[in-house]
Design a protein around this motif. Structure first.
Motif, PDB file in Angstrom:
ATOM      1  N   LEU A 105       0.831  -1.205   0.000  1.00  0.00           N
ATOM      2  CA  LEU A 105       0.000   0.000   0.000  1.00  0.00           C
ATOM      3  C   LEU A 105       0.867   1.258   0.000  1.00  0.00           C
ATOM      4  O   LEU A 105       0.568   2.225  -0.726  1.00  0.00           O
ATOM      5  CB  LEU A 105      -0.921   0.002   1.218  1.00  0.00           C
ATOM      6  CG  LEU A 105      -2.055  -1.022   1.210  1.00  0.00           C
ATOM      7  CD1 LEU A 105      -2.726  -1.092   2.577  1.00  0.00           C
ATOM      8  CD2 LEU A 105      -3.087  -0.690   0.131  1.00  0.00           C
ATOM      9  N   ARG A 106       1.930   1.267   0.796  1.00  0.00           N
ATOM     10  CA  ARG A 106       2.844   2.418   0.819  1.00  0.00           C
ATOM     11  C   ARG A 106       3.512   2.607  -0.533  1.00  0.00           C
ATOM     12  O   ARG A 106       3.708   3.741  -0.993  1.00  0.00           O
ATOM     13  CB  ARG A 106       3.901   2.213   1.911  1.00  0.00           C
ATOM     14  CG  ARG A 106       3.364   2.255   3.341  1.00  0.00           C
ATOM     15  CD  ARG A 106       2.752   3.597   3.670  1.00  0.00           C
ATOM     16  NE  ARG A 106       2.311   3.679   5.060  1.00  0.00           N
ATOM     17  CZ  ARG A 106       1.558   4.654   5.532  1.00  0.00           C
ATOM     18  NH1 ARG A 106       1.133   5.626   4.715  1.00  0.00           N
ATOM     19  NH2 ARG A 106       1.197   4.687   6.801  1.00  0.00           N
ATOM     20  N   LYS A 107       3.864   1.504  -1.173  1.00  0.00           N
ATOM     21  CA  LYS A 107       4.473   1.569  -2.505  1.00  0.00           C
ATOM     22  C   LYS A 107       3.483   2.142  -3.518  1.00  0.00           C
ATOM     23  O   LYS A 107       3.846   2.987  -4.352  1.00  0.00           O
ATOM     24  CB  LYS A 107       4.912   0.172  -2.937  1.00  0.00           C
ATOM     25  CG  LYS A 107       5.563   0.124  -4.313  1.00  0.00           C
ATOM     26  CD  LYS A 107       5.953  -1.304  -4.674  1.00  0.00           C
ATOM     27  CE  LYS A 107       6.536  -1.360  -6.085  1.00  0.00           C
ATOM     28  NZ  LYS A 107       6.867  -2.766  -6.473  1.00  0.00           N
ATOM     29  N   ARG A 108       2.220   1.695  -3.426  1.00  0.00           N
ATOM     30  CA  ARG A 108       1.192   2.200  -4.342  1.00  0.00           C
ATOM     31  C   ARG A 108       0.990   3.697  -4.168  1.00  0.00           C
ATOM     32  O   ARG A 108       0.865   4.447  -5.139  1.00  0.00           O
ATOM     33  CB  ARG A 108      -0.120   1.451  -4.095  1.00  0.00           C
ATOM     34  CG  ARG A 108      -1.216   1.751  -5.102  1.00  0.00           C
ATOM     35  CD  ARG A 108      -2.493   1.038  -4.705  1.00  0.00           C
ATOM     36  NE  ARG A 108      -2.277  -0.396  -4.537  1.00  0.00           N
ATOM     37  CZ  ARG A 108      -3.159  -1.210  -3.983  1.00  0.00           C
ATOM     38  NH1 ARG A 108      -4.309  -0.716  -3.515  1.00  0.00           N
ATOM     39  NH2 ARG A 108      -2.914  -2.499  -3.872  1.00  0.00           N
ATOM     40  N   ALA A 109       0.955   4.148  -2.901  1.00  0.00           N
ATOM     41  CA  ALA A 109       0.784   5.578  -2.634  1.00  0.00           C
ATOM     42  C   ALA A 109       1.978   6.372  -3.151  1.00  0.00           C
ATOM     43  O   ALA A 109       1.814   7.461  -3.732  1.00  0.00           O
ATOM     44  CB  ALA A 109       0.610   5.802  -1.129  1.00  0.00           C
ATOM     45  N   GLU A 117       4.023   5.572  -5.635  1.00  0.00           N
ATOM     46  CA  GLU A 117       3.996   5.587  -7.103  1.00  0.00           C
ATOM     47  C   GLU A 117       2.996   6.613  -7.632  1.00  0.00           C
ATOM     48  O   GLU A 117       3.277   7.342  -8.587  1.00  0.00           O
ATOM     49  CB  GLU A 117       3.658   4.192  -7.628  1.00  0.00           C
ATOM     50  CG  GLU A 117       4.770   3.180  -7.441  1.00  0.00           C
ATOM     51  CD  GLU A 117       4.357   1.781  -7.854  1.00  0.00           C
ATOM     52  OE1 GLU A 117       3.136   1.569  -8.085  1.00  0.00           O
ATOM     53  OE2 GLU A 117       5.235   0.906  -7.955  1.00  0.00           O
ATOM     54  N   ALA A 118       1.817   6.669  -6.986  1.00  0.00           N
ATOM     55  CA  ALA A 118       0.815   7.649  -7.403  1.00  0.00           C
ATOM     56  C   ALA A 118       1.322   9.070  -7.161  1.00  0.00           C
ATOM     57  O   ALA A 118       1.125   9.972  -7.984  1.00  0.00           O
ATOM     58  CB  ALA A 118      -0.498   7.409  -6.657  1.00  0.00           C
ATOM     59  N   GLU A 119       2.013   9.282  -6.041  1.00  0.00           N
ATOM     60  CA  GLU A 119       2.575  10.592  -5.728  1.00  0.00           C
ATOM     61  C   GLU A 119       3.638  10.995  -6.755  1.00  0.00           C
ATOM     62  O   GLU A 119       3.706  12.154  -7.189  1.00  0.00           O
ATOM     63  CB  GLU A 119       3.173  10.563  -4.324  1.00  0.00           C
ATOM     64  CG  GLU A 119       3.788  11.876  -3.859  1.00  0.00           C
ATOM     65  CD  GLU A 119       2.757  12.959  -3.638  1.00  0.00           C
ATOM     66  OE1 GLU A 119       3.119  14.149  -3.699  1.00  0.00           O
ATOM     67  OE2 GLU A 119       1.565  12.627  -3.404  1.00  0.00           O
ATOM     68  N   ALA A 120       4.470  10.026  -7.159  1.00  0.00           N
ATOM     69  CA  ALA A 120       5.511  10.311  -8.150  1.00  0.00           C
ATOM     70  C   ALA A 120       4.906  10.677  -9.501  1.00  0.00           C
ATOM     71  O   ALA A 120       5.390  11.588 -10.204  1.00  0.00           O
ATOM     72  CB  ALA A 120       6.430   9.102  -8.296  1.00  0.00           C
ATOM     73  N   ASP A 163      -5.707   3.148   3.680  1.00  0.00           N
ATOM     74  CA  ASP A 163      -5.717   1.696   3.892  1.00  0.00           C
ATOM     75  C   ASP A 163      -4.479   1.254   4.667  1.00  0.00           C
ATOM     76  O   ASP A 163      -4.552   0.356   5.515  1.00  0.00           O
ATOM     77  CB  ASP A 163      -5.783   0.964   2.545  1.00  0.00           C
ATOM     78  CG  ASP A 163      -7.130   1.122   1.860  1.00  0.00           C
ATOM     79  OD1 ASP A 163      -8.091   1.527   2.541  1.00  0.00           O
ATOM     80  OD2 ASP A 163      -7.213   0.851   0.651  1.00  0.00           O
ATOM     81  N   ALA A 164      -3.335   1.872   4.367  1.00  0.00           N
ATOM     82  CA  ALA A 164      -2.090   1.523   5.067  1.00  0.00           C
ATOM     83  C   ALA A 164      -2.189   1.886   6.550  1.00  0.00           C
ATOM     84  O   ALA A 164      -1.755   1.116   7.415  1.00  0.00           O
ATOM     85  CB  ALA A 164      -0.911   2.237   4.425  1.00  0.00           C
ATOM     86  N   GLU A 165      -2.776   3.036   6.852  1.00  0.00           N
ATOM     87  CA  GLU A 165      -2.924   3.443   8.249  1.00  0.00           C
ATOM     88  C   GLU A 165      -3.847   2.500   9.011  1.00  0.00           C
ATOM     89  O   GLU A 165      -3.578   2.150  10.163  1.00  0.00           O
ATOM     90  CB  GLU A 165      -3.454   4.875   8.321  1.00  0.00           C
ATOM     91  CG  GLU A 165      -2.426   5.919   7.874  1.00  0.00           C
ATOM     92  CD  GLU A 165      -2.999   7.322   7.857  1.00  0.00           C
ATOM     93  OE1 GLU A 165      -4.194   7.468   8.208  1.00  0.00           O
ATOM     94  OE2 GLU A 165      -2.269   8.253   7.486  1.00  0.00           O
TER      95      GLU A 165
END
Length: 287
Positions: A130-134, A136-139, A177-179
């Protein structure tokens, strides 16, 4: 989208069963919080009826007796009558000397602890995803903003606006979701090590006994939830998930002090609108 299971079915059913048995609508408050050690958890193995307290010789002697036999005699059930002190000691000493040993606890809880560790690993991996997905979206959002600033992309382009909205939603959802997943991971409590089992067993054995030589009711019920009295044996039953939660709670608090809910109210600490006009400050109860 798919999400990981927070608790397994067995643990959920165990908690629901305990909540039901402790509910005032199902179990009288005097059974939940009364002083008698085995009241409410002791049953006749023959008929399944509760073993209730009876007295003899004007209260000099106290017994656990099958309630069916007490009401109907031996035509209803041949259940036994056992001196209260004798049954209390048999149950408490078995728990103290057989269950509350670190090797025994490790053996009983081995599968439960393995499943707990597997769940923790799965949740940790899911949080990382989930952190990776967030990230990637931020990048991707940053690259779009850079393109707008450099004049490469037209800010009025409806497709660009739609893409920015989509990426923001993905980023925010993944973070949320990660939180939540991290919160469920925190609720698992600390890892249970052999040293933790040893410490728990040692402290629980000591704290089960009162200064007068008796036994603490709340401590015993955290370890055993049903006692069945047969003609030749006493069966002590408990839930592994309840035992694990007790152990985790003790480790989290760095103490083996644990208890069960009671129906004793906690009074307000400060005076409020419920105060009677005649009350003085010295009469106000505090928690």
């Amino acid at each position: 989208m798919a999400v990981p299971t927070i608790i397994d079915s067995a643990e959920f059913e165990s908690v629901q069963a305990q909540l039901k048995t402790r509910s005032p609508a199902m179990t009288a408050p005097r059974v939940v919080s009364g002083p008698t050690l085995l009241t409410g958890i002791c049953f006749c193995a023959g008929c399944g009826g509760a073993m209730t307290l009876r007295t003899g010789k004007s209260g000099r002697y106290r017994y656990y007796t099958c309630c069916t036999k007490a009401r109907q005699g031996e035509t209803g059930c041949n259940g036994r009558t056992v001196p209260m002190e004798k049954l209390d000691s048999v149950v408490a000493e078995h728990i103290e000397h057989r269950l509350l040993q670190s090797k025994r606890l490790e053996h009983i809880l081995s599968r439960v602890l393995d499943r707990r560790e597997e769940r923790a690993k799965r949740r940790t991996a899911h949080i990382a995803e989930l952190r990776k997905r967030a990230a990637e979206a931020e990048a991707k959002l940053k690259r779009l903003y850079d393109a707008i600033e450099n004049g490469i992309a037209d800010v009025s382009d409806p497709m660009l606006k739609e893409r920015v909205t989509e990426l923001r939603a993905v980023r925010d959802q993944a973070r949320a979701d990660a939180e939540r997943a991290e919160g469920t991971l925190d609720r698992l409590g600390p890892s249970i090590t052999p040293q933790a089992l040893k410490t728990f067993a040692s402290q629980a054995r000591r704290r089960m006994r009162t200064e007068g030589g008796g036994y603490r009711r709340d401590h015993l019920r955290a370890l055993a939830q049903r006692i069945e009295v047969d003609a030749k044996e006493v069966r002590i039953m408990g839930s592994k998930s309840v035992l694990l939660r007790t152990l985790v709670a003790a480790e989290s608090a760095k103490t083996a002090g644990f208890g069960v809910p009671s129906s004793v109210p906690k009074w307000r600490a400060r005076r409020d609108s419920n105060s009677r006009p005649s009350e003085s400050k010295s009469d106000a109860l505090s928690s």
